[in-house]
Design an enzyme around this catalytic site. Structure first.
Site, PDB file in Angstrom:
ATOM      1  N   CYS A  78      22.668  -4.567  -2.013  1.00 24.90           N
ATOM      2  CA  CYS A  78      21.826  -4.867  -3.026  1.00 24.90           C
ATOM      3  C   CYS A  78      22.616  -4.118  -3.951  1.00 24.90           C
ATOM      4  O   CYS A  78      23.999  -3.466  -4.414  1.00 24.90           O
ATOM      5  CB  CYS A  78      20.995  -5.111  -3.368  1.00 24.90           C
ATOM      6  SG  CYS A  78      20.045  -6.027  -4.742  1.00 24.90           S
ATOM      7  N   HIS A 167      20.239  -8.807   1.436  1.00 23.19           N
ATOM      8  CA  HIS A 167      18.978  -7.841   1.939  1.00 23.19           C
ATOM      9  C   HIS A 167      19.148  -8.608   3.657  1.00 23.19           C
ATOM     10  O   HIS A 167      18.155  -9.583   3.849  1.00 23.19           O
ATOM     11  CB  HIS A 167      17.426  -7.900   1.688  1.00 23.19           C
ATOM     12  CG  HIS A 167      17.328  -7.322   0.198  1.00 23.19           C
ATOM     13  ND1 HIS A 167      16.784  -6.015   0.071  1.00 23.19           N
ATOM     14  CD2 HIS A 167      17.875  -7.322  -0.962  1.00 23.19           C
ATOM     15  CE1 HIS A 167      17.606  -5.897  -1.553  1.00 23.19           C
ATOM     16  NE2 HIS A 167      17.827  -6.868  -2.173  1.00 23.19           N
ATOM     17  N   GLU A 169      18.046  -6.465   5.968  1.00 16.35           N
ATOM     18  CA  GLU A 169      17.157  -6.244   6.400  1.00 16.35           C
ATOM     19  C   GLU A 169      15.647  -6.885   6.687  1.00 16.35           C
ATOM     20  O   GLU A 169      14.701  -6.836   7.293  1.00 16.35           O
ATOM     21  CB  GLU A 169      16.612  -4.660   6.442  1.00 16.35           C
ATOM     22  CG  GLU A 169      15.608  -4.837   4.539  1.00 16.35           C
ATOM     23  CD  GLU A 169      17.230  -4.492   3.784  1.00 16.35           C
ATOM     24  OE1 GLU A 169      17.921  -5.181   3.756  1.00 16.35           O
ATOM     25  OE2 GLU A 169      16.595  -4.565   2.202  1.00 16.35           O
ATOM     26  N   SER A 221      -9.278   9.860  17.914  1.00 16.36           N
ATOM     27  CA  SER A 221     -10.387   8.839  17.468  1.00 16.36           C
ATOM     28  C   SER A 221     -10.032   7.665  18.287  1.00 16.36           C
ATOM     29  O   SER A 221     -10.347   6.877  17.388  1.00 16.36           O
ATOM     30  CB  SER A 221      -9.428   8.123  15.687  1.00 16.36           C
ATOM     31  OG  SER A 221      -7.744   7.855  16.023  1.00 16.36           O
ATOM     32  N   GLY A 223      -7.622   5.765  18.813  1.00 24.44           N
ATOM     33  CA  GLY A 223      -6.686   4.768  17.876  1.00 24.44           C
ATOM     34  C   GLY A 223      -5.458   4.975  18.843  1.00 24.44           C
ATOM     35  O   GLY A 223      -5.701   5.979  19.676  1.00 24.44           O
ATOM     36  N   VAL A 224      -4.315   4.412  18.603  1.00 22.47           N
ATOM     37  CA  VAL A 224      -2.912   4.047  19.318  1.00 22.47           C
ATOM     38  C   VAL A 224      -1.879   5.947  19.416  1.00 22.47           C
ATOM     39  O   VAL A 224      -1.538   6.331  20.282  1.00 22.47           O
ATOM     40  CB  VAL A 224      -2.133   3.855  19.400  1.00 22.47           C
ATOM     41  CG1 VAL A 224      -1.211   3.089  20.288  1.00 22.47           C
ATOM     42  CG2 VAL A 224      -3.017   1.840  19.019  1.00 22.47           C
ATOM     43  N   ASP A 225      -2.193   5.377  17.777  1.00 19.38           N
ATOM     44  CA  ASP A 225      -1.378   7.333  17.467  1.00 19.38           C
ATOM     45  C   ASP A 225      -1.907   8.549  18.294  1.00 19.38           C
ATOM     46  O   ASP A 225      -0.950   9.468  18.396  1.00 19.38           O
ATOM     47  CB  ASP A 225      -1.257   7.089  15.694  1.00 19.38           C
ATOM     48  CG  ASP A 225      -0.645   6.491  15.400  1.00 19.38           C
ATOM     49  OD1 ASP A 225      -0.302   5.312  15.604  1.00 19.38           O
ATOM     50  OD2 ASP A 225      -0.460   6.023  14.120  1.00 19.38           O
ATOM     51  N   SER A 227      -4.319   8.807  20.418  1.00 15.13           N
ATOM     52  CA  SER A 227      -3.875   8.711  22.327  1.00 15.13           C
ATOM     53  C   SER A 227      -2.259   8.803  22.235  1.00 15.13           C
ATOM     54  O   SER A 227      -1.661  10.101  23.145  1.00 15.13           O
ATOM     55  CB  SER A 227      -4.730   7.381  22.460  1.00 15.13           C
ATOM     56  OG  SER A 227      -5.523   6.955  21.792  1.00 15.13           O
TER      57      SER A 227
END
Ligand code: XMP
Length: 513
Positions: A78, A167, A169, A221, A223-225, A227
């Site tokens: 673009c 685009h 993507e 926490s 949470g995934v990140d 952990s």
């Protein structure tokens, strides 16, 4: 490791280009358009993103092509395509109408390596106000749509320079993945050496080098990140990692003990702190959502800091920051970068250095790395959960009794989602992005047995999404909703009415507060 550089001119879809390249098992970095790393030997190709600007604007972002053109394969998307056309002697003009949406390629140069495997009729997604009306001398058109002649072009002769007006993507460009693969693998020669296993090996080595024998602390926490960060660090430095998990009393039913159990099962050294009473007393009588958030944010830092200070030999604070949290170039105008750290201010106070091993990963990659590390699916596949927890799902003031009612209703809903089988052999929980129950500040009349009741209403919320920026309400089966509603009303004392939230985001948000 080989890498593709994505130069960001401010498009909303720049991050998506990055994700698509990573899906091709190829490492990439997104950098502001004027920060190309000229001395990086690992670069194998360059993609120029779109932009909200026009190349004809006086303050348009320009690029010095010295050291780029002729040295690396270039793909302009673009604005990126328009910028190259304009810079090398072509002409870009504003079209009468903005072209937005679906289009089909009606003419294709099938011999061009960028278009290999893409057929006439392929659907692409357009989003532009300007159009390339004249190509630079020697450049040629390689694809057109009925309204955009220069839908794709190539530089002079065998020059490795391409521009596409559409685009590739975005999801709606159905041939986009093929086109990007043609560029990244076919043209740039990616060896596809970016994988979860490779990431784990190199990151563990890097962490050992980085922190040596120092002690590291990390806030978990559930949470995934956080952990995945913890398990990576544990693999690298073992018991030199100390984790702190704060219970603010606003977690789901039994979540604190469940998650502590999972962490201990992974061999992590975790200090669990039950601070619920502190939070309940500070939140008493507070109804304003933003004040609730502030009280919880500050309370969290106070508790974390008090615990962290006991670990006197700590030198590092690890954080689960991921790539989208810190893509500086998302703000190429140079203004504020999103502040997301929930332990803000702590590293300076305690004189700690920051360690962020997931800083290069997108969310789906974090999950892949987690699986590679053998973290149980119960942790990896967890829905996102807001930092302030159930506080933003109790409308009005918070009391321990309300938290208890909500925990019970939420537990029935979430357990139900985990247990309900779908036709493809999966469970409903994995089909939604996020789900929870909201306790409404509303009482209504009901009848139970022979008695009139006057009790609270709850709303179920379940959404589908890919990034939480937009979301749709999940179309859960009626039978499932009937079962959950019955169970909540029969088992949760104080609730006599269940509603289902059918608002999408935007204009609503996922959470109610
Ligand atoms: P909204 O409600 O804005 O939420 O559509 C988008 C995503 O962000 C989560 N969320 C939060 N996460 N602290 C967090 O850590 C917060 O204050 C917070 N508020 C919303 C929400 O659960 C959803 O995943």
């Amino acid at each position: 490791m080989q890498k593709i550089i994505i130069l960001d001119f401010g498009s909303q879809t720049t991050q998506l280009i990055g994700r698509r390249v990573r899906e091709l098992d190829t490492f990439c970095e997104i950098l502001p358009y004027n920060k190309f790393p000229h001395d990086d030997p690992d670069v194998i190709g360059v993609i120029l993103s779109g932009s909200p600007l026009s190349v004809n604007q006086a303050d348009a972002f320009c690029l010095q092509f010295d050291g780029l053109r002729g040295k690396y394969p270039l793909l302009g998307i673009c604005y990126g395509a328009q910028l190259m056309a304009d810079t090398f002697g072509g002409k870009v003009e504003s079209s009468d109408t903005r072209e937005y949406g679906r289009a089909n390629l009606t003419e294709i140069d099938a011999t061009d390596p960028l278009l290999k495997g893409i057929d006439v009729g392929a659907q692409v997604w357009m989003s532009h106000g300007d159009t390339i009306t004249v190509l630079p001398e020697g450049f040629r058109t390689i694809a057109s749509t009925p309204t955009v002649h220069q839908a794709a072009y190539r530089g002079i002769g065998e020059e490795k320079l391409w521009g596409v007006q559409f685009h590739p993507e975005v999801f709606h460009t159905l041939c986009g993945k093929q086109l990007l693969e043609n560029f990244v693998v076919g043209i740039c020669g990616s060896r596809k050496d970016w994988s979860a296993a490779h990431f784990v090996d190199t990151t563990i080595e890097e962490l050992r080098r980085q922190v040596g024998n120092d002690r590291v602390i990390l806030g978990l926490s559930g949470g995934v990140d956080s952990s995945v960060t913890a398990v990576l660090l544990h693999r690298a430095i073992g018991d030199k990692l100390t984790c702190i998990f704060v219970d603010h009393g606003l977690l789901r039913k039994d979540e604190f003990s469940d998650v502590m159990g999972l962490y201990e099962g992974l061999g992590l050294n975790v200090i669990g702190v039950d601070a619920s009473q502190k939070f309940y007393s500070e939140l008493a009588g507070v109804t304003d959502p933003e004040r609730k958030r502030k009280i919880i944010g500050k309370g969290f830092i106070d508790v974390f800091e008090a615990e962290a200070q006991k670990i006197t030999d700590a030198r590092w604070l690890a954080q689960g920051t991921i790539y989208p949290d810190r893509i500086e170039s998302m703000n190429i105008t140079g203004k504020v970068i999103k502040s997301h750290h929930n332990v803000g201010g702590l590293p300076e106070k305690m004189n700690l250095k920051i360690c962020e091993p997931l800083r290069w990963l997108f969310k789906d990659e974090v999950r892949r790395v987690g699986r590679q590390l053998g973290i149980p699916e119960r942790l990896i596949g967890r829905h996102p959960f807001p930092g302030p927890g159930l506080a933003v799902r109790i409308l009005g003031d918070i009391t321990p009794e309300k938290v208890h009612v909500l925990q019970e209703a939420d537990d029935i809903f979430i357990r139900g989602l985990r247990e309900w089988q779908t036709e493809d052999g999966d469970v409903l929980y994995n089909k939604v992005w996020q789900a929870g129950v909201v306790l409404l500040p509303v009482q209504s009349v009901g009848v139970m047995g022979d008695e009139r009741t006057y009790e609270q209403a709850v709303a179920l919320r379940a959404v589908t999404s890919t990034d939480a920026m937009t979301a749709d309400w999940a179309h859960l089966p009626y039978d499932f909703m009937a079962k959950v509603s019955n169970e909540i009303i029969n088992k949760v004392r104080g609730v006599n009415r269940v509603c289902y939230d059918i608002s999408s985001k935007p204009p609503a948000t996922i959470e109610w507060e």
